[in-house]
Scaffold this active site. Structure first.
Site, PDB file in Angstrom:
ATOM      1  CB  ALA A 114      44.672  40.391  41.150  1.00 39.08           C
ATOM      2  CD  GLU A 119      49.431  37.793  35.180  1.00 43.99           C
ATOM      3  OE1 GLU A 119      48.391  37.814  35.853  1.00 43.99           O
ATOM      4  OE2 GLU A 119      49.750  36.835  34.452  1.00 43.99           O
ATOM      5  CG  ASN A 120      46.754  43.974  33.283  1.00 44.23           C
ATOM      6  OD1 ASN A 120      46.402  43.116  32.504  1.00 44.23           O
ATOM      7  ND2 ASN A 120      45.980  44.416  34.278  1.00 44.23           N
ATOM      8  CG  HIS A 136      50.024  35.221  42.254  1.00 42.94           C
ATOM      9  ND1 HIS A 136      50.266  33.868  42.265  1.00 42.94           N
ATOM     10  CD2 HIS A 136      49.505  35.486  41.036  1.00 42.94           C
ATOM     11  CE1 HIS A 136      49.895  33.343  41.103  1.00 42.94           C
ATOM     12  NE2 HIS A 136      49.425  34.313  40.333  1.00 42.94           N
ATOM     13  CD  GLU A 137      47.865  38.846  40.256  1.00 41.65           C
ATOM     14  OE1 GLU A 137      48.333  38.737  39.115  1.00 41.65           O
ATOM     15  OE2 GLU A 137      47.095  38.001  40.752  1.00 41.65           O
ATOM     16  CG  HIS A 186      52.144  36.658  37.328  1.00 43.46           C
ATOM     17  ND1 HIS A 186      52.530  35.436  36.825  1.00 43.46           N
ATOM     18  CD2 HIS A 186      50.885  36.474  37.820  1.00 43.46           C
ATOM     19  CE1 HIS A 186      51.541  34.557  37.019  1.00 43.46           C
ATOM     20  NE2 HIS A 186      50.550  35.155  37.623  1.00 43.46           N
ATOM     21  CD  GLU A 203      48.765  32.303  36.523  1.00 39.74           C
ATOM     22  OE1 GLU A 203      49.084  32.492  37.711  1.00 39.74           O
ATOM     23  OE2 GLU A 203      48.459  33.256  35.762  1.00 39.74           O
TER      24      GLU A 203
END
Ligand code: B3K
Ligand code: ZN
Length: 881
Positions: free
Chosen positions: A269, A271-272, A304-305, A308, A327
């Site tokens: 995936a 994280e934009n 997680h994303e 971010h 990360e």
């Protein structure tokens, strides 16, 4: 053979950017035959840069075709700039200017899946780390942060949904059946966080009210066939949003948060900012198509994303050497989240298993690098377990050393101090130091030195003084380019037990009256001796509790001690670890021994009490029952003989399953579930226990087990049980049942790519079904697709990465097969090709029988015509002396 060596980039050569880009205005015209990208950059000279060359340098890629360029509205003539496949240079620019660049791309032919590409008829992007330069010429480095405004234009009927980062500020029709949407992202961001999606997608809506009362629009976009698979991701997202407010004080900042599922994606995936893009397999789930493991993985990746957004987006990396800044910290955050919403002990066991099996292997192999590397050729090769998992362990150690309150103050300071900046791992550590007053200068070596520290522990008991002492020596092995390392600062959790299993107070001197029964010792020297006073008998030590540091622990454990800790250690992780140690010891003692050598009966007794004990935490029992994997056994062995390890492990598994057969059947029935599918730790543990019992029974080809598996396969109401039964049948010798089950599973699920990925990997990773000929046949199967990374991973990766015994056939056929596939993929998708090299990289660790074959396969790849930089780096480093 590649004619030129790719360039090595060094951290020591870092320079601040000569120019900054404050605004980026993008207009995308999307067509079937290609895409035109109009970019307008507002540029100014960086006052902090000593570079006065007046030359503006932008990165580029061979995927770009430059159509035109203009400076402050005036078209640039030939000779006023240079542009090619690696970049563009505009000399003689003023201190402030606007640059227009128009590029033409062919997303439909982009098989690398970086930059702008098409997947299942939709347009999508992947820019981290250096994909934005495949969209337009740009100073594509994370320390150039800009505000983006993006207008997307496309055919209305085929692409009704047009997305980018931020908030949608304008939309309308353009005539000719085309339409546009304009997005504006108010937060400055590096180019790697840019994203665009255009497609015919359904929208699932949800909402979240933040702590301060702001209403956030949550939207998930998927292909219509996946509309029923969104609930779990959305629920996970809301849990993660709440958790980040409560645990880190971090609130979401935009008005919209979007998630998109894409079938063809190189990793899990991305994280934009405001527009997270996911590999379908890491976000879509329903109980009939996804296993419990997939549900848990999805929850942690969604979290997680999302996390971010602060650790990565609001505070980003100065350069790619700092990758672990975002990360490592974000993995640490998602790990804690998963521990809080599930079982903390089980989560720790899973993480440490992966770390010790795969990260330790990386740290001991030719690609070993520090958490903050000092050089690389191809940055995509550095999205590694060391950056992610060891990086997370490093953050975890900081929290262990500081304690939770000071750690939270450190993280608050870090976010406040660096909001909107691109910073370094050193800035992170400094914030922790400043908030806590602790000196972490020696601790910083964890970022700089590669290799897994080895801790050798010995002990002594002085009955006359009642003193027990532990001597701990640390040593960090050499790794490529690094020798003679300095001792690191290591937190070491410890407890002592008396012969009844009671925890003893840890008094560190004769006058110490402490009553605490657990301490974190701090190691800073090459050798330490710790004394524990007031002990009436020799205690049993419980060492490295909770795995407080990513180290290899060496202590002369006796089987008695391991068995004792397995049933008495109050630390759940160490209880599990003691069981693993006992199993490893028993298996290793059988490697290369005649088949009649008896299996340690105490292991069987220990497993019997585990299986039969319904009082213990069943989630922990489910983990304790799993024997150490072949990959782990291999990792801790020098000159490893894969076939011999496999045989010894199988022997133990057979013995356990044959002797405990009745207990396994009882365990299977005891854990039968009726009623609706639930995702509680207890329900998950029950399904895990039941499926382990089934797997063991089928391992010994038990007839009743076969009946149970066939029935479970037919009647299962969820994918965990259905695929558990399928896997058990596939790993048995009931060949007819195996074939029938595989065929019926395929017929049932052929329209669902996520399930078919499982169908592939169940076969390719099976020691019985995954023979090379079968794997080759699967590459020809109608459901296989070379362009889809998930299918490549499940067939080729399942075989080479998870099926050790078939892949490491001493005739080297597995190695040659892998080399062939790597060469084939290198042309279309070098990132995926480079990942697949991994099973060959540690050829030096293998017994002679295997070594030459592995090396020859690497050489075959090395000699391929036009090898990509990605594969070049891994292969050459693996073959280097
Ligand atoms: N940051 C991305 C990984 C990008 C990989 C680029 N090759 C996903 C993540 O770690 O959250
Ligand atoms: Zn990440």
């Amino acid at each position: 053979m590649r004619t030129s060596q790719p360039k090595t980039i060094y951290l020591s050569e870092y320079q601040v950017p000569a120019y900054l880009v404050d605004h980026v205005d993008l207009r995308f015209e999307l067509f079937e035959e290609g895409a035109r990208v109009h970019s307008t950059l507002s540029v100014r000279r960086n006052p902090e840069s000593p570079n006065r060359s007046g030359q503006f340098e932008l990165d580029g890629d061979s995927l770009l075709k430059l159509e035109s360029a203009a400076l402050d509205g005036r078209a640039l003539e030939e000779g006023e700039y240079t542009a090619g496949s690696s970049g563009m240079v505009v000399p003689g620019v003023p201190d402030e200017f606007e640059l227009n660049v128009v590029t033409w791309l062919e997303p439909q032919n982009n098989t690398r899946l970086e930059g702008l590409y098409k997947s299942s008829g939709m347009f999508c992007t992947q820019c981290e780390a250096e994909g934005f330069r495949c969209i337009t010429y740009f100073p594509d480095r994370p320390d150039v942060m800009s505000r983006y405004r993006t207008r997307v234009e496309a055919d209305l009927a085929h692409y009704p949904v047009l997305l980018s980062n931020g908030n949608d500020v304008d939309r309308g029709e353009l005539g000719d059946g085309r339409h546009f949407v304009t997005w504006e992202d108010p937060f400055p961001k590096p180019s790697y966080l840019f994203a665009l999606v255009a497609g015919d997608l359904v929208e699932k809506k949800d909402a979240f009210t933040t702590e301060s009362g702001r209403e956030i629009d949550l939207r998930m976009y998927v292909e219509p066939r996946n509309a029923q698979k969104c609930d779990h991701a959305l629920a996970s997202l809301k849990r993660a949003m709440r958790w980040d407010e409560e645990v880190y004080g971090r609130e979401y900042d935009l008005n919209i948060f979007m998630i998109v599922a894409v079938d063809d994606f190189n990793m899990g995936a991305m994280e934009n900012k405001g527009l997270n893009i996911f590999n379908s397999s890491c976000v879509l789930a329903s109980e009939d198509t996804a296993t419990d493991i997939a549900f848990e993985r999805i929850e942690s990746i969604v979290a997680h994303e999302y996390f971010h957004n602060w650790s990565g987006n609001r505070v980003t990396c100065r350069d790619w050497f700092q990758l672990s800044l975002k990360e490592g910290f974000t993995v640490f955050r998602d790990t804690e989240f998963s521990s809080d919403v599930g079982s903390a002990t089980v989560k720790r066991i899973e993480d440490v298993t992966m770390l010790r099996t795969a990260q330790f292997a990386e740290d001991a192999g030719p690609m070993a690098h520090p958490v903050r590397p000092s050089s690389y050729m191809e940055i995509t090769n550095f999205y590694t377990l060391t950056i992610y998992e060891k990086g997370a362990e490093v953050v975890r150690m900081i929290r262990t050393l500081l304690g939770p309150e000071l750690f939270r103050q450190g993280s608050d300071l870090y976010f406040d101090r660096h909001d909107g900046q691109a910073v370094t791992t050193d800035d992170f550590v400094r914030a922790m130091e400043d908030a806590s007053g602790r000196d972490l200068s020696q601790f910083r070596l964890w970022y700089e030195q590669a290799g897994t520290p080895v801790l050798k522990v010995t002990d002594d008991y002085d009955s006359a003084r009642g003193v027990y002492s532990l001597t701990i020596r640390q040593h960090i092995p050499d790794t490529p380019g690094q020798k003679n390392k300095l001792p690191q600062h290591i937190p070491f959790g410890v407890g002592l037990l008396d012969s009844h299993g009671n925890s003893l107070p840890l008094q560190m001197s004769a006058s110490d009256e402490a009553e605490i029964t657990e301490r974190v010792l701090e190691l800073t020297d090459a050798e330490h001796i710790f004394e524990f006073h007031g002990l009436a008998e020799r205690p049993v030590p419980s060492l490295l509790r909770g795995f407080t540091a990513p180290v290899r622990l060496v202590y002369p454990w006796t089987r008695e001690q391991s068995m004792f800790l397995m049933s008495h250690d109050p630390d759940g992780f160490n209880r599990w670890d003691a069981g693993q140690r006992l199993a490893v010891d028993v298996i290793n003692s059988l490697v290369g021994k005649p088949s009649e050598t008896p299996v340690e009966p105490r292991l069987v007794t220990a497993y019997r009490s585990l299986i039969s004990n319904a009082e213990l935490d069943q989630a922990l029992v489910a983990k304790m029952l799993l024997l150490p994997s072949e990959a782990y056994l291999f990792e801790i062995t020098d000159e490893a003989d894969v076939q011999a390890i496999h045989t010894a492990r199988n022997r133990v598994l057979n013995e356990l399953a044959l002797t405990l057969r009745d207990e396994l059947v009882a365990c299977y029935h005891r854990n039968h579930q009726s009623g609706p599918y639930e995702l509680t730790p207890q329900a998950i543990a029950q399904r895990a226990l039941r499926n382990t019992a089934l797997a063991w029974l089928l391992h010994i080809n038990d007839d009743e087990g076969r009946e149970l598996a066939l029935r479970q396969f037919q009647e299962a109401g969820n994918m965990t049980d259905q695929s558990g039964a399928l896997r058990a049948l596939v790993n048995s010798d009931f060949e007819d049942d195996r074939e029938r089950a595989l065929e019926s599973f395929y017929q049932q699920w052929q329209k669902d790519p996520q399930v078919i990925e499982q169908w592939f990997s169940i076969q390719t990773s099976s020691p019985r079904a995954g023979r090379l000929a079968n794997v080759r046949a699967l590459l020809e199967h109608e459901a296989f697709d070379w362009k889809n990374p998930n299918k490549v991973r499940s067939v080729i990766g399942g075989f080479a990465g998870q099926n050790l015994v078939q892949f490491h056939n001493p005739d080297a056929s597995g190695y040659q097969f892998l080399a062939e596939q790597i060469c084939r993929l290198d042309d279309s998708n070098p990132q995926i090709a480079a990942r697949l090299v991994s099973p060959l990289t540690r050829w030096r660790k293998f017994a002679r029988l295997y070594r030459e074959g592995m090396k020859a396969a690497l050489e075959k790849v090395r000699d391929k015509e036009g090898l990509s930089a990605d594969v070049y780096e891994v292969v050459h480093k693996s073959l280097a002396d």
